[in-house]
Write a protein that holds these residues in place. Structure first.
Motif, PDB file in Angstrom:
ATOM      1  N   ASN A  35      10.101   6.463  -9.589  1.00 40.22           N
ATOM      2  CA  ASN A  35      10.724   6.031 -10.843  1.00 40.22           C
ATOM      3  C   ASN A  35       9.990   6.550 -12.068  1.00 40.22           C
ATOM      4  N   SER A  36       8.707   6.876 -11.904  1.00 40.13           N
ATOM      5  CA  SER A  36       7.895   7.280 -13.057  1.00 40.13           C
ATOM      6  C   SER A  36       7.841   8.786 -13.252  1.00 40.13           C
ATOM      7  N   ASN A  37       8.187   9.543 -12.223  1.00 36.59           N
ATOM      8  CA  ASN A  37       8.087  11.001 -12.315  1.00 36.59           C
ATOM      9  C   ASN A  37       9.459  11.634 -12.163  1.00 36.59           C
ATOM     10  N   VAL A  41       0.814  -1.218   0.000  1.00 35.87           N
ATOM     11  CA  VAL A  41       0.000   0.000   0.000  1.00 35.87           C
ATOM     12  C   VAL A  41       0.850   1.272   0.000  1.00 35.87           C
ATOM     13  N   ALA A  42       2.005   1.261   0.657  1.00 33.57           N
ATOM     14  CA  ALA A  42       2.790   2.494   0.829  1.00 33.57           C
ATOM     15  C   ALA A  42       4.110   2.494   0.076  1.00 33.57           C
ATOM     16  N   ILE A  43       4.935   1.452   0.308  1.00 34.93           N
ATOM     17  CA  ILE A  43       6.298   1.493  -0.231  1.00 34.93           C
ATOM     18  C   ILE A  43       6.324   1.290  -1.740  1.00 34.93           C
ATOM     19  N   ALA A  44       5.632   0.265  -2.240  1.00 34.10           N
ATOM     20  CA  ALA A  44       5.654  -0.007  -3.683  1.00 34.10           C
ATOM     21  C   ALA A  44       5.103   1.164  -4.508  1.00 34.10           C
ATOM     22  N   PRO A  45       3.939   1.767  -4.139  1.00 36.30           N
ATOM     23  CA  PRO A  45       3.475   2.935  -4.908  1.00 36.30           C
ATOM     24  C   PRO A  45       4.446   4.114  -4.855  1.00 36.30           C
ATOM     25  N   ALA A  46       5.105   4.312  -3.696  1.00 32.38           N
ATOM     26  CA  ALA A  46       6.057   5.417  -3.585  1.00 32.38           C
ATOM     27  C   ALA A  46       7.243   5.203  -4.510  1.00 32.38           C
TER      28      ALA A  46
END
Length: 334
Positions: free
Chosen positions: A35-37, A25-30
């Motif tokens: 990496n995407s922005n 919920v927290a680490i993977a989306p961060a």
């Protein structure tokens, strides 16, 4: 039931579930967002002085009154040339391993938004005077004075940065106002706050919910437009009455430059700034910083030439265009 009776299994399972959920919920989306922005091309990292100034900005709670975000509403055009993007904040780093850092986007505007203040007000002299006592340059300001960031010396050293404070603001002290290192760091941070231009071909987001046109009180449209430009870009130094501040910023009322026939000097000062008189602060290249067109420069000149009792000759965008092409890359006369 044995599972619920075995505290080792129960707490181990709860810990694994908590860690897994945290990662999901927290680490993977961060990590994905990181990496995407990326920040916009041309975005510069804070200099060491500006980074120290940011820490002073945070420590003094400046974010409580000043935001750093331009919304996509028309009223925010006075703060930036475009609405803020996520990329504007992509290069904000942690303070250190243990501490995150505030984005400083803020929630209200008791004071003006600072997203693009490095372009709107790049003058180091103005920023130092404003920090020493905001009422010197903006009489209605409710901002507290940061006079503790300055010292008063009777004989400043050659390396000291002397602030041109008008008489009457030293509260009985004698000498010159000198900026401390903390004051210079804070100003370095404020001057670093600039909106990065979008890459070629990338259209900027639009401003929505347009304001009603301002009343011009019988003035010609060009002069009325010049008044808005003056208020947004010049008034903080030269004041609403055009009289400037003695010992800090020169007057435009009755100015030989404003009323004279040397348009090349006049336009050159607007576009390239001016630093020829030690008794006044350095004027930044306002026109270049704000990408003034010939129409805007002409409107500004016409307003200044017809205000505060001035009665100078009006100019046209066509004649200003010819001069701008000549002075654009030429420093203003010293």
């Amino acid at each position: 039931m044995e599972f619920f009776d075995n505290h080792k299994k129960l707490f181990t399972a709860a810990a694994l579930f908590f860690v897994g959920l945290t990662v999901l919920v927290a680490i993977a989306p961060a990590i994905h967002n990181q990496n995407s922005n990326a920040s916009l091309p041309g975005a510069a990292e804070l200099s060491p002085d500006a980074a120290r100034g940011k820490a002073i900005f945070v420590a003094n709670g400046c974010v409580a009154c000043h935001t750093q975000q331009v919304r996509n509403v028309d009223m925010d055009k006075i703060w930036g040339s475009r609405p803020s993007l996520a990329a504007d904040y992509a290069d904000i780093h942690r303070t250190d391993f243990w501490r995150n850092t505030a984005t400083l986007m803020g929630t209200e505007r008791t004071g003006p938004d600072l997203t693009d203040v490095g372009n709107r007000q790049p003058s180091k002299d103005w920023n130092l005077v404003h920090l020493f006592n905001p009422r010197i340059v903006v009489k209605e300001s409710v901002m507290p004075a940061y006079s503790w960031l300055f010292t008063v010396k009777k004989s400043p050293d050659s390396s000291d940065v002397v602030v041109n404070v008008p008489p009457g603001y030293l509260k009985g002290k004698e000498g010159k106002v000198v900026a401390t290192r903390d004051a210079l760091y804070l100003v370095a941070y404020l001057r670093s706050l600039k909106q990065v231009k979008l890459p070629d071909g990338m259209p900027p987001p639009g401003f929505l919910y347009k304001k009603e046109a301002a009343k011009t009180e019988g003035k010609q449209p060009a002069v009325a437009g010049g008044q808005q430009l003056f208020t947004a870009n010049c008034q903080s130094c030269h004041q609403a009455n055009g009289e400037g501040l003695p010992g800090a910023f020169p007057p435009l009322k009755g100015s030989p430059v404003v009323l004279g026939d040397n348009l090349e000097t006049y336009v050159g000062i607007i576009m390239n700034g001016y630093d020829a008189r030690a008794e006044y602060g350095v004027m930044p290249p306002v026109g270049t910083n704000m990408d003034f067109t010939e129409n805007e420069v002409a409107a500004l000149i016409n307003y200044e030439r017809s205000s505060w009792g001035n009665n100078g000759k009006q100019v046209t965008p066509e004649e200003i265009k010819k001069i701008m092409d000549f002075v654009k890359l030429k420093p203003a006369d010293k």
